[in-house]
Design a protein around this motif. Structure first.
Motif, PDB file in Angstrom:
ATOM      1  N   GLU A  34     -18.669 -16.485  51.327  1.00 24.42           N
ATOM      2  CA  GLU A  34     -18.309 -15.089  51.624  1.00 24.42           C
ATOM      3  C   GLU A  34     -16.807 -15.053  51.905  1.00 24.42           C
ATOM      4  OE1 GLU A  34     -19.290 -11.885  51.592  1.00 24.42           O
ATOM      5  OE2 GLU A  34     -17.318 -11.509  52.455  1.00 24.42           O
ATOM      6  N   SER A  43     -22.961  -3.869  53.023  1.00 24.65           N
ATOM      7  CA  SER A  43     -24.196  -4.145  53.779  1.00 24.65           C
ATOM      8  C   SER A  43     -24.063  -3.872  55.273  1.00 24.65           C
ATOM      9  CB  SER A  43     -24.622  -5.599  53.570  1.00 24.65           C
ATOM     10  OG  SER A  43     -24.897  -5.812  52.213  1.00 24.65           O
ATOM     11  N   GLY A  49     -30.218   3.913  56.062  1.00 26.57           N
ATOM     12  CA  GLY A  49     -31.485   4.488  55.596  1.00 26.57           C
ATOM     13  C   GLY A  49     -32.356   3.422  54.939  1.00 26.57           C
ATOM     14  N   GLU A 307     -18.796   0.210  47.579  1.00 28.12           N
ATOM     15  CA  GLU A 307     -20.089  -0.069  46.972  1.00 28.12           C
ATOM     16  C   GLU A 307     -19.950  -0.068  45.446  1.00 28.12           C
ATOM     17  OE1 GLU A 307     -23.008  -1.121  47.206  1.00 28.12           O
ATOM     18  OE2 GLU A 307     -24.606   0.330  46.832  1.00 28.12           O
ATOM     19  N   GLY A 336     -28.840   0.035  48.047  1.00 28.18           N
ATOM     20  CA  GLY A 336     -29.311  -1.348  48.036  1.00 28.18           C
ATOM     21  C   GLY A 336     -29.643  -1.939  49.392  1.00 28.18           C
TER      22      GLY A 336
HETATM   23  C1  LIG Z   1     -21.129   3.973  53.221  1.00 26.40           C
HETATM   24  C2  LIG Z   1     -22.373   3.464  52.546  1.00 26.40           C
HETATM   25  C3  LIG Z   1     -23.627   4.020  52.865  1.00 26.40           C
HETATM   26  C4  LIG Z   1     -24.795   3.505  52.274  1.00 26.40           C
HETATM   27  N1  LIG Z   1     -26.022   3.924  52.726  1.00 26.40           N
HETATM   28  C5  LIG Z   1     -27.147   3.296  52.297  1.00 26.40           C
HETATM   29  C6  LIG Z   1     -28.422   3.601  52.835  1.00 26.40           C
HETATM   30  O1  LIG Z   1     -28.553   4.403  53.746  1.00 26.40           O
HETATM   31  N2  LIG Z   1     -29.519   2.977  52.346  1.00 26.40           N
HETATM   32  C7  LIG Z   1     -29.429   2.069  51.341  1.00 26.40           C
HETATM   33  O2  LIG Z   1     -30.480   1.542  50.913  1.00 26.40           O
HETATM   34  N3  LIG Z   1     -28.227   1.694  50.853  1.00 26.40           N
HETATM   35  C8  LIG Z   1     -27.095   2.280  51.312  1.00 26.40           C
HETATM   36  N4  LIG Z   1     -25.871   1.916  50.831  1.00 26.40           N
HETATM   37  C9  LIG Z   1     -25.807   0.876  49.828  1.00 26.40           C
HETATM   38  C10 LIG Z   1     -25.935  -0.507  50.448  1.00 26.40           C
HETATM   39  O3  LIG Z   1     -25.120  -0.644  51.579  1.00 26.40           O
HETATM   40  C11 LIG Z   1     -25.542  -1.515  49.381  1.00 26.40           C
HETATM   41  O4  LIG Z   1     -26.228  -1.235  48.178  1.00 26.40           O
HETATM   42  C12 LIG Z   1     -25.892  -2.935  49.775  1.00 26.40           C
HETATM   43  O5  LIG Z   1     -25.453  -3.208  51.077  1.00 26.40           O
HETATM   44  C13 LIG Z   1     -25.226  -3.883  48.786  1.00 26.40           C
HETATM   45  O6  LIG Z   1     -25.375  -5.199  49.260  1.00 26.40           O
HETATM   46  P1  LIG Z   1     -24.686  -6.369  48.489  1.00 26.40           P
HETATM   47  O7  LIG Z   1     -25.093  -7.620  49.176  1.00 26.40           O
HETATM   48  O8  LIG Z   1     -24.964  -6.234  47.031  1.00 26.40           O
HETATM   49  O9  LIG Z   1     -23.104  -6.090  48.592  1.00 26.40           O
HETATM   50  P2  LIG Z   1     -22.052  -6.258  49.785  1.00 26.40           P
HETATM   51  O10 LIG Z   1     -22.623  -5.973  51.098  1.00 26.40           O
HETATM   52  O11 LIG Z   1     -20.830  -5.489  49.372  1.00 26.40           O
HETATM   53  O12 LIG Z   1     -21.734  -7.813  49.733  1.00 26.40           O
HETATM   54  C14 LIG Z   1     -21.017  -8.408  48.682  1.00 26.40           C
HETATM   55  C15 LIG Z   1     -20.131  -9.462  49.320  1.00 26.40           C
HETATM   56  O13 LIG Z   1     -19.533 -10.280  48.297  1.00 26.40           O
HETATM   57  C16 LIG Z   1     -18.302 -10.746  48.820  1.00 26.40           C
HETATM   58  N5  LIG Z   1     -17.508 -11.252  47.705  1.00 26.40           N
HETATM   59  C17 LIG Z   1     -17.123 -10.578  46.593  1.00 26.40           C
HETATM   60  N6  LIG Z   1     -16.411 -11.383  45.778  1.00 26.40           N
HETATM   61  C18 LIG Z   1     -16.343 -12.601  46.387  1.00 26.40           C
HETATM   62  C19 LIG Z   1     -15.736 -13.854  46.045  1.00 26.40           C
HETATM   63  N7  LIG Z   1     -15.044 -14.006  44.895  1.00 26.40           N
HETATM   64  N8  LIG Z   1     -15.843 -14.878  46.914  1.00 26.40           N
HETATM   65  C20 LIG Z   1     -16.535 -14.752  48.077  1.00 26.40           C
HETATM   66  N9  LIG Z   1     -17.136 -13.571  48.451  1.00 26.40           N
HETATM   67  C21 LIG Z   1     -17.030 -12.524  47.612  1.00 26.40           C
HETATM   68  C22 LIG Z   1     -17.721  -9.503  49.496  1.00 26.40           C
HETATM   69  O14 LIG Z   1     -16.735  -9.844  50.438  1.00 26.40           O
HETATM   70  C23 LIG Z   1     -18.970  -8.862  50.105  1.00 26.40           C
HETATM   71  O15 LIG Z   1     -19.125  -9.185  51.478  1.00 26.40           O
HETATM   72  C24 LIG Z   1     -24.687   2.459  51.328  1.00 26.40           C
HETATM   73  C25 LIG Z   1     -23.429   1.930  50.990  1.00 26.40           C
HETATM   74  C26 LIG Z   1     -22.285   2.425  51.597  1.00 26.40           C
HETATM   75  C27 LIG Z   1     -20.952   1.812  51.246  1.00 26.40           C
END
Ligand SMILES: Cc1cc2nc3c(=O)[nH]c(=O)nc-3n(C[C@H](O)[C@H](O)[C@H](O)COP(=O)(O)OP(=O)(O)OC[C@H]3O[C@@H](n4cnc5c(N)ncnc54)[C@H](O)[C@@H]3O)c2cc1C
Length: 383
Positions: A34, A43, A49, A307, A336
């Motif tokens: 990370e 996340s 929600g 996102e 997500g």
């Molecule tokens: C404001 C907001 C409100 C939302 N509300 C909701 C909701 O109510 N309900 C719902 O179901 N979803 C909601 N979502 C969507 C949800 O938060 C996301 O879909 C979900 O958290 C995505 O998770 P993820 O693990 O794919 O991505 P992330 O949490 O973005 O994690 C990806 C990680 O990869 C890391 N990374 C990227 N490239 C590299 C690299 N080269 N080397 C090392 N690390 C790297 C980043 O630093 C990041 O921490 C919302 C999103 C936002 C932004």
């Protein structure tokens, strides 16, 4: 000799941390990278929600599996992460919306998700704090809400406790394919880490990682505009949404009211996102229109996050269409968080067993080669 693992995971959001935990539970050696802190991006800053209602059919099997994990968080990660099945109430603006909600209820039923249709009078009786302007609603009692700040770190801690190598502040700079799998170079470290399987859970940066390995797919960014009020006495029970999207509102156990509507701005290259004042003002007006008792409540903070958004509003989850041993889960397009716990389980199964019992075909990356965009949740989407 560089270190070697069964599975390397790029990205410590909820999807990646859940994958690390599930894969360790299945006995694999796991390393997760990370760039910042686990759960510090989408996340950890989302609305919180946790709903199955309003999802596209392609997501429902994952949502269903995730829902079972949400109930089981205490035993899985040592905290319930403030998950509460407060229910999700989706309001209808019109008779046409009521028709859509009734059709969606049938779809939910086919996945064993129960929802009740409430006509105008019953909505008024059961949820009197909701403005009397709606034609009715659909209520899904087992949906709810959780504290996003807690969830991904809890999965990361549990994975680490089981022996996963969780490396924070560790940027993956380059990945190459090798005969045994993959070689990953980290910022400031000349020796690559080796892994047999690679999981790409890099969120809004997922498509860039995929492209560096030959999987080309379009991913845009989105930044849902979020607001939170001062704590007030208990007022709002379920997580509130609206048919066709718009304002969504929940009240936390501590009393604060969290709501969101519209988009702020984000730049994934600069790692910066910010809410917009005019969007916030409009969101506040919409919140009051939905729950009039919010009119005198103080707004204390606004924020957003970065996102990934896919062209059809659905994530990519599954194996790479071109490269053996590579698995993607990114571009969750604003919904997500609820899916994350099951996404991790599915990724672990794909890596270690080449198959998952959870149906994910509709989320395959190859859909972009084959057919035009799918519509988003039959117009029912909201956080
Ligand atoms: C404001 C907001 C409100 C939302 N509300 C909701 C909701 O109510 N309900 C719902 O179901 N979803 C909601 N979502 C969507 C949800 O938060 C996301 O879909 C979900 O958290 C995505 O998770 P993820 O693990 O794919 O991505 P992330 O949490 O973005 O994690 C990806 C990680 O990869 C890391 N990374 C990227 N490239 C590299 C690299 N080269 N080397 C090392 N690390 C790297 C980043 O630093 C990041 O921490 C919302 C999103 C936002 C932004």
């Amino acid at each position: 000799m560089s270190a070697s693992f069964d599975i390397a995971i790029v990205g410590g959001g909820l999807a990646g941390c859940a994958a690390a935990l599930h894969a360790r539970r299945m006995g694999a050696s796991v390393i997760l990278f990370e760039r910042g802190r686990c759960g510090a991006q989408a996340s950890g800053v989302n609305y919180g929600g946790v709903r199955q209602q309003g999802r596209h059919p392609a997501e429902l099997p994952l949502a269903r599996r995730s829902r079972a994990i949400w109930s089981n968080l205490q035993s899985l990660v040592g905290s319930d992460c403030e998950f509460r099945a407060t229910g999700h109430l989706k309001l209808a603006r019109s008779d046409a919306d009521m028709h859509d909600l009734a059709a969606h209820r049938e779809l939910l039923g086919s996945h064993e998700i129960h929802a009740e249709i409430l006509e105008r009078a019953e909505l008024r009786l059961r949820f009197p704090y909701v403005a009397p302007i709606y034609a009715g609603a659909s209520f899904c009692p087992e949906d709810g809400q959780a504290n996003p700040r807690l969830v991904a770190p809890a999965f990361a801690r549990a994975a680490r406790a089981l022996g996963a190598d969780i490396r924070e502040c560790c940027l993956v700079k380059e990945i190459r394919v090798s005969e045994q799998g993959f070689l990953l170079w980290l910022a400031g470290d000349p020796s690559p880490v080796r892994a047999r399987r690679l999981v790409n859970t890099a969120g809004a940066w997922g498509a860039a990682i995929a492209a560096s390995l030959g999987d080309q797919v379009e991913e845009a960014v989105m930044a849902p505009n979020m607001c939170v009020t001062e704590p007030i006495a208990p007022l709002i029970g379920p997580n509130l949404g609206i048919c066709g999207g718009g304002i969504y509102i929940r009240q936390t156990g501590q009393g604060s009211v969290v709501f969101g509507s519209g988009l702020g701005i984000a730049d994934q290259h600069q790692l910066k996102a910010r809410p917009l004042a005019e969007v916030t003002c409009e969101a506040a007006r919409s919140a009051i229109a939905m729950v009039p008792a919010l009119a005198d409540v103080l707004l204390v903070r606004t924020w957003t996050g970065i996102e990934g958004r896919m062209p059809d509003g659905l994530p990519v989850v599954g194996p790479s269409p071109t490269l053996d041993g590579l698995f993607h889960a990114f571009g969750f397009s604003g919904h997500g968080f609820q899916l994350g716990p099951a996404v991790g389980a599915v990724l672990a199964e794909l890596c270690l067993e080449d198959h998952s019992p959870t149906e994910i075909d509709g989320l395959s990356m190859s859909r972009f080669e084959k057919r035009p965009a799918a519509s988003d949740a039959a117009g029912l989407h909201s956080a």
